[in-house]
Design a protein around this motif. Structure first.
Motif, short mmCIF file in Angstrom:
data_model
loop_
_atom_site.label_atom_id
_atom_site.label_comp_id
_atom_site.label_asym_id
_atom_site.label_seq_id
_atom_site.Cartn_x
_atom_site.Cartn_y
_atom_site.Cartn_z
N GLN A 209 29.79 11.85 63.04
CA GLN A 209 30.72 12.40 62.05
C GLN A 209 30.55 11.73 60.69
OE1 GLN A 209 32.40 14.98 62.36
NE2 GLN A 209 32.76 15.32 64.55
N LEU A 212 27.40 13.01 59.17
CA LEU A 212 27.60 14.36 58.64
C LEU A 212 28.39 14.32 57.34
CD1 LEU A 212 27.35 17.42 59.07
CD2 LEU A 212 29.48 17.30 60.41
N ALA A 213 29.41 13.45 57.29
CA ALA A 213 30.20 13.34 56.06
C ALA A 213 29.34 12.85 54.89
CB ALA A 213 31.37 12.41 56.29
N LEU A 216 27.36 15.75 53.54
CA LEU A 216 28.15 16.79 52.89
C LEU A 216 29.00 16.29 51.74
CD1 LEU A 216 29.44 18.66 56.09
CD2 LEU A 216 27.52 19.31 54.61
N ASP A 220 29.80 19.57 49.83
CA ASP A 220 31.02 20.15 50.40
C ASP A 220 32.01 19.02 50.72
OD1 ASP A 220 32.98 21.63 51.59
OD2 ASP A 220 31.65 22.69 52.98
N ASP A 222 35.20 18.93 51.07
CA ASP A 222 36.23 19.25 52.07
C ASP A 222 35.69 19.10 53.50
OD1 ASP A 222 37.99 19.78 50.05
OD2 ASP A 222 37.57 21.94 50.03
N ALA A 223 34.46 19.60 53.74
CA ALA A 223 33.86 19.46 55.06
C ALA A 223 33.60 17.98 55.38
CB ALA A 223 32.57 20.26 55.15
N ALA A 224 33.19 17.22 54.36
CA ALA A 224 32.98 15.79 54.57
C ALA A 224 34.28 15.09 54.95
CB ALA A 224 32.37 15.16 53.32
N GLN A 225 35.37 15.51 54.28
CA GLN A 225 36.66 14.93 54.59
C GLN A 225 37.08 15.28 56.03
OE1 GLN A 225 38.48 12.83 52.65
NE2 GLN A 225 39.75 12.60 54.49
N GLU A 226 36.82 16.51 56.47
CA GLU A 226 37.15 16.89 57.85
C GLU A 226 36.35 16.06 58.85
OE1 GLU A 226 36.49 21.02 58.27
OE2 GLU A 226 38.14 21.63 56.93
N ALA A 227 35.07 15.81 58.54
CA ALA A 227 34.26 14.99 59.43
C ALA A 227 34.81 13.57 59.52
CB ALA A 227 32.81 14.98 58.96
N ASP A 278 32.84 19.26 67.68
CA ASP A 278 32.96 18.85 66.28
C ASP A 278 31.82 17.94 65.85
OD1 ASP A 278 35.27 20.32 66.11
OD2 ASP A 278 36.61 18.61 66.44
#
Length: 395
Positions: A209, A212-213, A216, A220, A222-227, A278
Motif C-alpha cells: 500500500q 502504491l501510494a 500515485l 492521483d 486521492d488514490a494515494a491517500q486511500e492506499a 486492496d
C-alpha cells in the motif's frame, strides 16, 4: 522394594557408631569383670580385652554387618571356653544382630540369634538347675532377642518406605519438569506463529500500500491517500492483535477488559480478502456447504492459514489472482487456497511450517505444494472441535 544395602558411614553415623562402640564395650567390660563363678578365676584383664574387641568391631558394623556378627560370635564362644566366668551369648551380640537384621539379612540374624538363644538356655539350665530360674532366664533372653529383631525390622521397613517415597517424589518432580518444559516449547511455538502470521501479513500489505501510494502521490493524490489509509487500518489491526497476544502472555497481571476484540475466525475472512484485494491481488472467496459453528481454536487456525497463504502469494509468487475455497460439513472445514503464480522456490519456510503446526495441533492436517495446472496450492482440513489448544490459540 529392595533392602537397603550397607554403605560407607557418613560423618554423623560415624559419631553414632563411635558412641555405640564405646557404650557397648564399656557395658561388656563391666558386666564381665563383675561376673563370678566358684571354679573360675578373676577376669579383670580378660574383661577389658573382651570389651575392647567386641566394641572395636562395632565401629565397622555398618560396612561389614555379617562379618562383625560372625566375629563377635566367635569372640564370645572363645571367651566362654576359657576358665574365666562365662557370659550369656545373647546380649553381647544384640547390636551385631540388630545391624544384620537392619541390613535386610533377617534369615542370618534369626538363625544366629536362635542358635545363641538355645545355647544360652542350655547354659542357664546347666548353671542354675532350678526350673523357675531356667524359665525366667529363657523368657528374658527370648523377649530381648525378639524386641531387637522387631526393632530392626521396623526401622528397615521405615527406611525402605522413605527411600521409595523419595524416589517417587523425584520421579514426579522430573515428570513435572518435563511437562513444564513441553508446555514452554508449545507456548514458544505458539508465540512464534502468532508473531509471524500477524506481522508478516501486516508488513506485506503495508509495504504494498505504501509503495502504491508513493507511485500515485503526484498523479492521483486521492488514490494515494486511500492506499495510505488502508495501510494504516492494517497496521492498527495488527497492533490490536499483538496487544491481545501480550495480554494472554501476561496472564493475570492485568484485569480482563470487556472491549477486547474477538478472536478472528471464519466470519472475518471476507474482511481479510477485501484487504488483500486492496493490495492489488484479485481474490475470490468461494464457500460451499452449510456454515456451522466451530471451536475458537479451529476458527483461528482457519483464519491464520488463509492469512498466511495470501501473504505468501503477495510476497513470493508474482501471482495476479488467488482463490480461497471453503467447504463446510458436519465434521469440520476444508480450506483450499490456490494462486496462478510460481510458488516458493526454496522449499518450505517458517510460514508453511507454522500453518502445518496450527492444523496438526487441533487434530487437522495440511498439505502445500505446486498445483496441477501451475501456481501453488495450500489445502488444510480442520475439525469442528479442536483436540487441544494452548492459550494463544484463543487470541
Amino acid at each position: 522394594m529392595t533392602a537397603p544395602s550397607p554403605s560407607r558411614p557418613t560423618r554423623s553415623t560415624w559419631w553414632v557408631d563411635l558412641l555405640v562402640a564405646g557404650v557397648g564395650g564399656a557395658a561388656i567390660t563391666v558386666s564381665t569383670s563383675v561376673a563370678t563363678e566358684p571354679t573360675s578365676r578373676s577376669s579383670s584383664l580378660a574383661a577389658y580385652l573382651f570389651g575392647v574387641i567386641l566394641g572395636g568391631m562395632l565401629l565397622v558394623r555398618r560396612r561389614w554387618p555379617t562379618g562383625v556378627l560372625v566375629g563377635s560370635l566367635l569372640t564370645v564362644v572363645v571367651y566362654n571356653l576359657t576358665d574365666f566366668p562365662s557370659v550369656s551369648p545373647i546380649w553381647p551380640l544384640l547390636v551385631p544382630l540388630y545391624t544384620v537384621a537392619r541390613a535386610g539379612r533377617m534369615l542370618v540374624a534369626a538363625l544366629v540369634g536362635g542358635s545363641m538363644l538355645l545355647i544360652s538356655i542350655a547354659w542357664i539350665a546347666w548353671s542354675e538347675r532350678l526350673p523357675l530360674d531356667v524359665l525366667d532366664g529363657a523368657l528374658r533372653e527370648s523377649v530381648l532377642l525378639a524386641l531387637v529383631l522387631a526393632l530392626a525390622t521396623a526401622n528397615r521397613n521405615r527406611e525402605m518406605w522413605t527411600r521409595e517415597l523419595r524416589t517417587r517424589l523425584r520421579m514426579e518432580q522430573e515428570h513435572r519438569d518435563r511437562e513444564v518444559g513441553r508446555r514452554l516449547i508449545e507456548e514458544r511455538l505458539g508465540i512464534a506463529r502468532e508473531l509471524h502470521d500477524v506481522t508478516a501479513h501486516a508488513l506485506a500489505v503495508v509495504a504494498i500500500q505504501t509503495g502504491l501510494a508513493r507511485e500515485l502521490l503526484h498523479d492521483d493524490p486521492d488514490a494515494a491517500q486511500e492506499a495510505l489509509d488502508a495501510a494504516r487500518r492494517v497496521n492498527v489491526e495488527a497492533i490490536g492483535e499483538l496487544q491481545a497476544a501480550v495480554r494472554v502472555l501476561r496472564g493475570g497481571d492485568e484485569p480482563p477488559q470487556a472491549s477486547l476484540t474477538p478472536a478472528p475466525g471464519v466470519e472475518q475472512l471476507p474482511a481479510l480478502v477485501e484487504r488483500t484485494i486492496d493490495s492489488g491481488l484479485a481474490v475470490e472467496l468461494v464457500e460451499t456447504g452449510v456454515r456451522r459453528a466451530v471451536a475458537p481454536a479451529a476458527g483461528l487456525a482457519l483464519y491464520r492459514i488463509v492469512q498466511e497463504s495470501l501473504t505468501n502469494v503477495l510476497r513470493h509468487s508474482d501471482a495476479t489472482s488467488a482463490t480461497v475455497e471453503l467447504h463446510h460439513c458436519d465434521q469440520g472445514v476444508r480450506v483450499r487456497v490456490r494462486d496462478d503464480g510460481r510458488g516458493p522456490t526454496s522449499g518450505e519456510g517458517h510460514g508453511i511450517v507454522g500453518m502445518r503446526e496450527r492444523a496438526t495441533s487441533i487434530g487437522g492436517s495440511l498439505a502445500a505444494g505446486p498445483g496441477e495446472h501451475g501456481g501453488f496450492v495450500v489445502e488444510a482440513w480442520l475439525p469442528a472441535t479442536s483436540v487441544s489448544a494452548s492459550p494463544l490459540s484463543t487470541i
